[in-house]
Design a protein around this motif. Sequence first.
Motif, PDB file in Angstrom:
ATOM      1  N   UNK A   1      -4.530 -13.693   6.225  1.00  0.00           N
ATOM      2  CA  UNK A   1      -3.946 -12.361   6.040  1.00  0.00           C
ATOM      3  C   UNK A   1      -4.839 -11.535   5.127  1.00  0.00           C
ATOM      4  N   UNK A   2      -5.416 -10.461   5.664  1.00  0.00           N
ATOM      5  CA  UNK A   2      -6.224  -9.558   4.862  1.00  0.00           C
ATOM      6  C   UNK A   2      -7.551 -10.164   4.432  1.00  0.00           C
ATOM      7  N   UNK A   3      -8.296  -9.394   3.656  1.00  0.00           N
ATOM      8  CA  UNK A   3      -9.582  -9.826   3.119  1.00  0.00           C
ATOM      9  C   UNK A   3      -9.389 -10.976   2.137  1.00  0.00           C
ATOM     10  N   UNK A   4     -10.090 -12.084   2.372  1.00  0.00           N
ATOM     11  CA  UNK A   4      -9.952 -13.265   1.519  1.00  0.00           C
ATOM     12  C   UNK A   4     -10.998 -13.316   0.406  1.00  0.00           C
ATOM     13  N   UNK A   5     -12.044 -12.504   0.512  1.00  0.00           N
ATOM     14  CA  UNK A   5     -13.114 -12.466  -0.507  1.00  0.00           C
ATOM     15  C   UNK A   5     -13.714 -13.852  -0.719  1.00  0.00           C
TER      16      UNK A   5
ATOM     17  N   UNK B   1      -6.769  -7.279  -0.957  1.00  0.00           N
ATOM     18  CA  UNK B   1      -6.730  -7.777   0.411  1.00  0.00           C
ATOM     19  C   UNK B   1      -7.195  -6.732   1.431  1.00  0.00           C
ATOM     20  N   UNK B   2      -7.607  -5.548   0.941  1.00  0.00           N
ATOM     21  CA  UNK B   2      -8.041  -4.483   1.838  1.00  0.00           C
ATOM     22  C   UNK B   2      -9.549  -4.575   2.090  1.00  0.00           C
ATOM     23  N   UNK B   3      -9.946  -4.315   3.310  1.00  0.00           N
ATOM     24  CA  UNK B   3     -11.371  -4.255   3.640  1.00  0.00           C
ATOM     25  C   UNK B   3     -11.912  -2.904   3.174  1.00  0.00           C
ATOM     26  N   UNK B   4     -12.936  -2.892   2.312  1.00  0.00           N
ATOM     27  CA  UNK B   4     -13.445  -1.631   1.752  1.00  0.00           C
ATOM     28  C   UNK B   4     -13.787  -0.617   2.842  1.00  0.00           C
ATOM     29  N   UNK B   5     -13.228   0.578   2.675  1.00  0.00           N
ATOM     30  CA  UNK B   5     -13.503   1.644   3.621  1.00  0.00           C
ATOM     31  C   UNK B   5     -12.903   1.416   4.991  1.00  0.00           C
ATOM     32  N   UNK B   6     -12.035   0.405   5.124  1.00  0.00           N
ATOM     33  CA  UNK B   6     -11.456   0.118   6.426  1.00  0.00           C
ATOM     34  C   UNK B   6     -12.470  -0.417   7.422  1.00  0.00           C
ATOM     35  N   UNK B   7     -13.574  -0.979   6.923  1.00  0.00           N
ATOM     36  CA  UNK B   7     -14.637  -1.506   7.779  1.00  0.00           C
ATOM     37  C   UNK B   7     -14.635  -3.032   7.719  1.00  0.00           C
ATOM     38  N   UNK B   8     -14.518  -3.674   8.878  1.00  0.00           N
ATOM     39  CA  UNK B   8     -14.439  -5.135   8.956  1.00  0.00           C
ATOM     40  C   UNK B   8     -15.709  -5.694   9.591  1.00  0.00           C
ATOM     41  N   UNK B   9     -16.607  -6.306   8.803  1.00  0.00           N
ATOM     42  CA  UNK B   9     -17.771  -6.980   9.388  1.00  0.00           C
ATOM     43  C   UNK B   9     -17.323  -8.250  10.109  1.00  0.00           C
ATOM     44  N   UNK B  10     -18.021  -8.626  11.175  1.00  0.00           N
ATOM     45  CA  UNK B  10     -17.602  -9.804  11.933  1.00  0.00           C
ATOM     46  C   UNK B  10     -18.789 -10.469  12.622  1.00  0.00           C
TER      47      UNK B  10
ATOM     48  N   UNK C   1      11.740   9.518  12.653  1.00  0.00           N
ATOM     49  CA  UNK C   1      10.584  10.269  12.193  1.00  0.00           C
ATOM     50  C   UNK C   1       9.466   9.453  11.590  1.00  0.00           C
ATOM     51  N   UNK C   2       9.567   8.144  11.546  1.00  0.00           N
ATOM     52  CA  UNK C   2       8.504   7.338  10.971  1.00  0.00           C
ATOM     53  C   UNK C   2       7.362   7.176  11.958  1.00  0.00           C
ATOM     54  N   UNK C   3       6.147   7.080  11.427  1.00  0.00           N
ATOM     55  CA  UNK C   3       4.961   6.864  12.258  1.00  0.00           C
ATOM     56  C   UNK C   3       4.422   5.467  12.015  1.00  0.00           C
ATOM     57  N   UNK C   4       4.006   5.194  10.780  1.00  0.00           N
ATOM     58  CA  UNK C   4       3.481   3.869  10.459  1.00  0.00           C
ATOM     59  C   UNK C   4       4.627   2.871  10.390  1.00  0.00           C
ATOM     60  N   UNK C   5       4.525   1.789  11.155  1.00  0.00           N
ATOM     61  CA  UNK C   5       5.587   0.780  11.190  1.00  0.00           C
ATOM     62  C   UNK C   5       4.965  -0.593  11.131  1.00  0.00           C
ATOM     63  N   UNK C   6       5.190  -1.303  10.026  1.00  0.00           N
ATOM     64  CA  UNK C   6       4.600  -2.625   9.854  1.00  0.00           C
ATOM     65  C   UNK C   6       5.063  -3.187   8.526  1.00  0.00           C
ATOM     66  N   UNK C   7       4.567  -4.374   8.178  1.00  0.00           N
ATOM     67  CA  UNK C   7       4.698  -4.912   6.831  1.00  0.00           C
ATOM     68  C   UNK C   7       3.334  -5.471   6.462  1.00  0.00           C
ATOM     69  N   UNK C   8       2.765  -4.914   5.389  1.00  0.00           N
ATOM     70  CA  UNK C   8       1.417  -5.293   4.990  1.00  0.00           C
ATOM     71  C   UNK C   8       1.414  -6.086   3.703  1.00  0.00           C
ATOM     72  N   UNK C   9       0.412  -6.926   3.535  1.00  0.00           N
ATOM     73  CA  UNK C   9       0.296  -7.730   2.332  1.00  0.00           C
ATOM     74  C   UNK C   9       0.051  -6.822   1.129  1.00  0.00           C
ATOM     75  N   UNK C  10       0.722  -7.121   0.022  1.00  0.00           N
ATOM     76  CA  UNK C  10       0.610  -6.301  -1.182  1.00  0.00           C
ATOM     77  C   UNK C  10      -0.694  -6.602  -1.919  1.00  0.00           C
ATOM     78  N   UNK C  11      -1.323  -5.553  -2.447  1.00  0.00           N
ATOM     79  CA  UNK C  11      -2.502  -5.746  -3.282  1.00  0.00           C
ATOM     80  C   UNK C  11      -3.769  -5.203  -2.655  1.00  0.00           C
ATOM     81  N   UNK C  12      -4.485  -4.347  -3.398  1.00  0.00           N
ATOM     82  CA  UNK C  12      -5.712  -3.734  -2.875  1.00  0.00           C
ATOM     83  C   UNK C  12      -6.818  -4.752  -2.647  1.00  0.00           C
TER      84      UNK C  12
END
Length: 249
Positions: free
Chosen positions: A138-142, A78-87, A65-76
């Motif tokens: 891994x994730x947002x490096x700021x 490292x998250x891209x604000x709003x889920x938006x990645x500039x490139x 019954x699981x949907x999301x399957x992964x291992x993500x880096x801990x800590x907010x």
Amino acid sequence: MTIGQGEFRGGERGTARISGVTFGVRTAIYSRVGGMAIFEGDIALGLVDEFEQQLAEAREQAVAGDVASAVGISGSRFRWPGGLVPFTVDPALPNPERVRDAIAHWEQNTRIRFTERDPAEHVNFVRFMDAGGCWSFIGLQDSGAQTLSLGPGCSVGNAIHEIGHAVGLWHEQSREDRDMFVRIDFANIQTGQEHNFDQHITDGDDLGGYDYGSIMHYPRTAFSANGRPTIVPVDPAATIGQRAALSAG
């Protein structure tokens, strides 16, 4: 087969789920010695048969019954604000269509979005370039620009995989529960490359159930010294290490 003697006995590796007053359920590797699960040479955890039954039940629950399957880096942070990645895409990058195709795949299958970097608006961004091989942070490096490297031999699937790292995902076999689903054969790993099979327990969060089909999973012979498997799935029919597309989870 049991090796050693006295308080320094070992045997075939197994996985137990244990818990304590100061920590929740976690996995521990033990040796099978005369039907007992022996930890650190002389500590009895219990009967092997009982741990194998517990493990089988836990494995069924973990994938049901699981949907999301992964291992993500801990800590907010490292998250891209709003889920938006500039490139940006380096003009010298070979076959830049790989980037567009990989980004389109992520946007078609997830809520993560990508936008061309506006210098006046975006301080932090991913810079797609050829820095030798396929790799990413891994994730947002700021830190302003963060490189995501795509050498000439990196496919669209490799680009999808590296974007997975850039948005915060570790490799699937780095999950805390990985020993329930795969066996790492350290005897077949290239000398000095054992660290590539570390688990991210203190700096990663398991998300959903284990996903053999994840694009973030290593293939069976990753870092092999002899062509033999370094990763052996518990499910003998499992296919691991694909670099074609994001899996359903």
